[in-house]
Design a protein around this motif. Structure first.
Motif, mmCIF file in Angstrom:
data_model
loop_
_atom_site.group_PDB
_atom_site.id
_atom_site.type_symbol
_atom_site.label_atom_id
_atom_site.label_comp_id
_atom_site.label_asym_id
_atom_site.label_seq_id
_atom_site.Cartn_x
_atom_site.Cartn_y
_atom_site.Cartn_z
ATOM 1 N N UNK A 1 20.394 -17.931 46.898
ATOM 2 C CA UNK A 1 19.715 -19.221 46.698
ATOM 3 C C UNK A 1 20.538 -20.104 45.761
ATOM 4 N N UNK A 2 20.408 -21.399 45.939
ATOM 5 C CA UNK A 2 21.094 -22.341 45.045
ATOM 6 C C UNK A 2 20.535 -22.181 43.635
ATOM 7 N N UNK A 3 21.387 -22.404 42.664
ATOM 8 C CA UNK A 3 20.935 -22.339 41.265
ATOM 9 C C UNK A 3 19.889 -23.422 41.012
ATOM 10 N N UNK A 4 19.019 -23.161 40.066
ATOM 11 C CA UNK A 4 17.984 -24.139 39.705
ATOM 12 C C UNK A 4 18.591 -25.456 39.248
ATOM 13 N N UNK A 5 19.742 -25.390 38.591
ATOM 14 C CA UNK A 5 20.372 -26.604 38.074
ATOM 15 C C UNK A 5 21.335 -27.248 39.072
ATOM 16 N N UNK A 6 21.296 -26.790 40.330
ATOM 17 C CA UNK A 6 22.146 -27.399 41.362
ATOM 18 C C UNK A 6 21.731 -28.861 41.518
ATOM 19 N N UNK A 7 22.701 -29.728 41.751
ATOM 20 C CA UNK A 7 22.361 -31.154 41.857
ATOM 21 C C UNK A 7 21.443 -31.447 43.046
ATOM 22 N N UNK A 8 20.690 -32.500 42.910
ATOM 23 C CA UNK A 8 19.862 -32.964 44.021
ATOM 24 C C UNK A 8 20.786 -33.506 45.103
ATOM 25 N N UNK A 9 20.296 -33.491 46.328
ATOM 26 C CA UNK A 9 21.052 -34.033 47.445
ATOM 27 C C UNK A 9 20.180 -35.065 48.157
ATOM 28 N N UNK A 10 20.802 -35.861 48.987
ATOM 29 C CA UNK A 10 20.028 -36.831 49.749
ATOM 30 C C UNK A 10 19.244 -36.144 50.860
ATOM 31 N N UNK A 11 19.778 -35.042 51.369
ATOM 32 C CA UNK A 11 19.183 -34.412 52.543
ATOM 33 C C UNK A 11 19.159 -32.896 52.428
ATOM 34 N N UNK A 12 18.223 -32.319 53.158
ATOM 35 C CA UNK A 12 18.162 -30.878 53.357
ATOM 36 C C UNK A 12 18.216 -30.649 54.853
ATOM 37 N N UNK A 13 19.002 -29.664 55.269
ATOM 38 C CA UNK A 13 19.008 -29.229 56.658
ATOM 39 C C UNK A 13 18.633 -27.758 56.654
ATOM 40 N N UNK A 14 17.607 -27.415 57.422
ATOM 41 C CA UNK A 14 17.201 -26.021 57.550
ATOM 42 C C UNK A 14 17.400 -25.593 59.001
ATOM 43 N N UNK A 15 17.950 -24.402 59.165
ATOM 44 C CA UNK A 15 18.186 -23.864 60.495
ATOM 45 C C UNK A 15 17.034 -22.931 60.858
ATOM 46 N N UNK A 16 16.434 -23.156 62.007
ATOM 47 C CA UNK A 16 15.298 -22.341 62.422
ATOM 48 C C UNK A 16 15.783 -20.954 62.837
ATOM 49 N N UNK A 17 14.841 -20.040 62.943
ATOM 50 C CA UNK A 17 15.178 -18.727 63.461
ATOM 51 C C UNK A 17 14.984 -17.576 62.495
ATOM 52 N N UNK A 18 14.578 -17.831 61.282
ATOM 53 C CA UNK A 18 14.390 -16.746 60.333
ATOM 54 C C UNK A 18 13.175 -16.973 59.458
ATOM 55 N N UNK A 19 12.575 -15.892 59.041
ATOM 56 C CA UNK A 19 11.374 -15.946 58.211
ATOM 57 C C UNK A 19 11.670 -16.604 56.862
ATOM 58 N N UNK A 20 10.799 -17.528 56.461
ATOM 59 C CA UNK A 20 10.879 -18.150 55.151
ATOM 60 C C UNK A 20 11.815 -19.334 55.043
ATOM 61 N N UNK A 21 12.577 -19.619 56.069
ATOM 62 C CA UNK A 21 13.550 -20.720 55.992
ATOM 63 C C UNK A 21 12.856 -22.074 55.857
ATOM 64 N N UNK A 22 11.944 -22.366 56.772
ATOM 65 C CA UNK A 22 11.280 -23.672 56.752
ATOM 66 C C UNK A 22 10.459 -23.819 55.480
ATOM 67 N N UNK A 23 9.774 -22.763 55.078
ATOM 68 C CA UNK A 23 8.964 -22.820 53.863
ATOM 69 C C UNK A 23 9.833 -23.133 52.640
ATOM 70 N N UNK A 24 10.979 -22.480 52.527
ATOM 71 C CA UNK A 24 11.860 -22.749 51.381
ATOM 72 C C UNK A 24 12.365 -24.179 51.410
ATOM 73 N N UNK A 25 12.742 -24.661 52.591
ATOM 74 C CA UNK A 25 13.250 -26.030 52.698
ATOM 75 C C UNK A 25 12.177 -27.049 52.316
ATOM 76 N N UNK A 26 10.961 -26.844 52.784
ATOM 77 C CA UNK A 26 9.870 -27.775 52.462
ATOM 78 C C UNK A 26 9.540 -27.697 50.971
ATOM 79 N N UNK A 27 9.578 -26.504 50.401
ATOM 80 C CA UNK A 27 9.350 -26.372 48.955
ATOM 81 C C UNK A 27 10.408 -27.145 48.168
ATOM 82 N N UNK A 28 11.669 -27.071 48.600
ATOM 83 C CA UNK A 28 12.743 -27.809 47.918
ATOM 84 C C UNK A 28 12.523 -29.310 48.048
ATOM 85 N N UNK A 29 12.092 -29.740 49.222
ATOM 86 C CA UNK A 29 11.799 -31.161 49.443
ATOM 87 C C UNK A 29 10.650 -31.602 48.538
#
Length: 178
Positions: free
Chosen positions: A27-55
């Protein structure tokens, strides 16, 4: 001579697999810089949930779910995620053009260019991150900064072996111009 060469290649392959297996994405470090976008690749458990949590945590402005099934709707996401309808309505795009990791990168690149983004956070499973990172770097080059944010999993030997072979074969294919 041929036996020695074969033995060397087999040893190199086995060592590569061992290294691949113990250096999965993190996982990215907590202090990783913010980005303009997140891209999540489907196909694995927890991916979409983590991406939405980051958003939701403000780590990015917008999210692309690349490789979504064309029949999936925003309402399906709201139901799956137990709410967050406002966040999904304003800031989540469903991409259904891609069918594999390479086309995920191509779809994401078109989306990034459309929105004028220059940095993104890539979310996928830890065992899939190396190949996804390779494809995204090949597709986007130096024009997009990428933060890798792997979803921790407990992959089995079969999953690791299959992913390692896909990664090796893709690298060989690129070297051969395929």
């Amino acid at each position: 001579m041929i036996l020695r060469l074969f033995s060397f290649v087999a040893l190199l392959y086995a060592l590569g697999f061992a290294l691949f297996s113990v250096t999965l994405g993190e996982p990215a470090r907590e202090d990783a810089p913010e980005t303009a976008a997140i891209v999540v690749l489907t196909g694995g458990k927890g991916r979409i949930e983590q991406a939405v949590d980051r958003l939701a945590a403000g780590k990015a402005e917008r999210l692309l779910i690349a490789g979504a099934d064309p029949v999936v709707t925003e309402a399906d996401l709201v139901e799956r995620l137990g709410g967050k309808d406002e966040l999904i309505a304003c800031c989540v795009d469903l991409g259904s053009e891609s069918v594999d990791t390479r086309s995920n990168a191509e779809e994401a690149h078109r989306w990034i260019e459309k929105h004028g983004y220059r940095e993104l956070r890539l979310v996928t499973s830890d065992w899939h991150m190396r190949r996804a990172a390779y494809e995204f770097r090949r597709e986007m080059g130096d024009e997009v900064d990428i933060i890798f944010d792997a979803v921790p999993t407990r992959p089995g030997l079969f999953t690791l072996f299959g992913e390692y072979n896909k990664y090796v074969l893709r690298r060989i294919g690129v070297l051969m111009g395929v």
